[in-house]
Design a protein around this motif. Structure first.
Motif, PDB file in Angstrom:
ATOM      1  N   CYS A  15       0.858  -1.181   0.000  1.00  0.00           N
ATOM      2  CA  CYS A  15       0.000   0.000   0.000  1.00  0.00           C
ATOM      3  C   CYS A  15       0.897   1.234   0.000  1.00  0.00           C
ATOM      4  CB  CYS A  15      -0.911  -0.008   1.226  1.00  0.00           C
ATOM      5  SG  CYS A  15      -1.928   1.481   1.379  1.00  0.00           S
ATOM      6  N   GLY A  26      -4.878  -3.520  -5.210  1.00  0.00           N
ATOM      7  CA  GLY A  26      -5.529  -2.391  -4.566  1.00  0.00           C
ATOM      8  C   GLY A  26      -6.117  -1.448  -5.591  1.00  0.00           C
ATOM      9  N   ARG A  27      -6.537  -0.302  -5.122  1.00  0.00           N
ATOM     10  CA  ARG A  27      -7.077   0.732  -6.017  1.00  0.00           C
ATOM     11  C   ARG A  27      -6.004   1.798  -6.202  1.00  0.00           C
ATOM     12  NH1 ARG A  27     -13.323   1.638  -4.206  1.00  0.00           N
ATOM     13  NH2 ARG A  27     -13.891  -0.540  -4.314  1.00  0.00           N
ATOM     14  N   VAL A  28      -5.870   2.267  -7.417  1.00  0.00           N
ATOM     15  CA  VAL A  28      -4.861   3.274  -7.714  1.00  0.00           C
ATOM     16  C   VAL A  28      -5.454   4.657  -7.483  1.00  0.00           C
ATOM     17  CG1 VAL A  28      -3.371   4.242  -9.490  1.00  0.00           C
ATOM     18  CG2 VAL A  28      -3.706   1.776  -9.358  1.00  0.00           C
ATOM     19  N   VAL A  29      -4.783   5.451  -6.649  1.00  0.00           N
ATOM     20  CA  VAL A  29      -5.178   6.820  -6.367  1.00  0.00           C
ATOM     21  C   VAL A  29      -4.149   7.720  -7.049  1.00  0.00           C
ATOM     22  CG1 VAL A  29      -5.552   8.547  -4.576  1.00  0.00           C
ATOM     23  CG2 VAL A  29      -6.194   6.168  -4.161  1.00  0.00           C
ATOM     24  N   GLU A  34      -0.998   2.758  -5.540  1.00  0.00           N
ATOM     25  CA  GLU A  34      -1.931   1.677  -5.224  1.00  0.00           C
ATOM     26  C   GLU A  34      -2.140   1.601  -3.711  1.00  0.00           C
ATOM     27  OE1 GLU A  34      -2.561  -2.970  -6.557  1.00  0.00           O
ATOM     28  OE2 GLU A  34      -0.563  -2.096  -6.636  1.00  0.00           O
ATOM     29  N   PRO A  37      -7.799  -1.544   0.792  1.00  0.00           N
ATOM     30  CA  PRO A  37      -9.177  -1.132   1.062  1.00  0.00           C
ATOM     31  C   PRO A  37      -9.316  -0.186   2.256  1.00  0.00           C
ATOM     32  CG  PRO A  37      -8.864  -3.477   1.517  1.00  0.00           C
ATOM     33  CD  PRO A  37      -7.614  -2.976   0.886  1.00  0.00           C
ATOM     34  N   HIS A  40      -8.102   3.170   1.209  1.00  0.00           N
ATOM     35  CA  HIS A  40      -9.023   3.763   0.239  1.00  0.00           C
ATOM     36  C   HIS A  40     -10.181   4.440   0.968  1.00  0.00           C
ATOM     37  CE1 HIS A  40     -12.079   3.975  -2.972  1.00  0.00           C
ATOM     38  NE2 HIS A  40     -11.029   4.375  -3.648  1.00  0.00           N
ATOM     39  N   ARG A  41     -10.647   3.844   2.070  1.00  0.00           N
ATOM     40  CA  ARG A  41     -11.682   4.492   2.879  1.00  0.00           C
ATOM     41  C   ARG A  41     -11.155   5.807   3.461  1.00  0.00           C
ATOM     42  NH1 ARG A  41     -12.697  -0.851   3.912  1.00  0.00           N
ATOM     43  NH2 ARG A  41     -11.472  -0.952   5.805  1.00  0.00           N
ATOM     44  N   GLN A  44     -11.320   8.401   0.780  1.00  0.00           N
ATOM     45  CA  GLN A  44     -12.686   8.883   0.616  1.00  0.00           C
ATOM     46  C   GLN A  44     -13.058   9.870   1.727  1.00  0.00           C
ATOM     47  OE1 GLN A  44     -14.570   5.011   0.393  1.00  0.00           O
ATOM     48  NE2 GLN A  44     -14.945   5.287  -1.795  1.00  0.00           N
TER      49      GLN A  44
END
Length: 139
Positions: A15, A26-29, A34, A37, A40-41, A44
């Protein structure tokens, strides 16, 4: 290990915010990388706080603060920048004619960042409540 055998270990992605190994993609920001989860919260929550502070656009791609914004809007943007930096984030402010671009470009202090998430939610609620009071006072 026998001669000629190689010990292949899989390199797990980490991360970009907390440094923990990711068990799945993971999600790429943008501007961060990357993230898992949980982080990522956190992203947000930070974006909700930025919206409550009046920053328009994507915080990671750059949010625009016009120089002709109201004094209240400028103070909210400044408070966001200071709180985000205190929360362990690297925040860049690029002044250009007509205003400034505010962009989160990474995490400088992961432990401070991890502790700040609950604060962002509270700060966002506080900013929204103040905005509602200002609207009532205007009427």
């Amino acid at each position: 290990m026998k001669m000629g055998q190689l010990n292949h270990s899989t390199v797990r992605a980490r991360c970009a915010m907390c440094g923990r190994a990711l068990s799945r993609p993971g999600r790429v920001v943008p501007g961060i990388g990357e993230v898992g989860p949980e982080c990522h919260r956190k992203v947000q929550a930070l974006e909700a706080f930025a919206r409550a502070a009046g920053l328009e656009g994507s915080l990671y791609g750059g949010a625009w603060v016009p120089e002709d914004a109201s004094q209240d809007a400028l103070l909210r943007a400044q408070a966001f920048i200071l709180r985000a930096r205190r929360s362990g984030l690297r925040v860049e402010v690029n002044h250009v004619p007509g205003g400034a671009w505010v962009q989160v470009s990474g995490v400088e202090r992961p432990k401070a960042f991890a502790r700040a998430v609950d604060s962002w939610t509270a700060w966002a609620r506080e900013l929204e409540a103040r905005a509602a009071l200002r609207e009532v006072a205007r009427d």
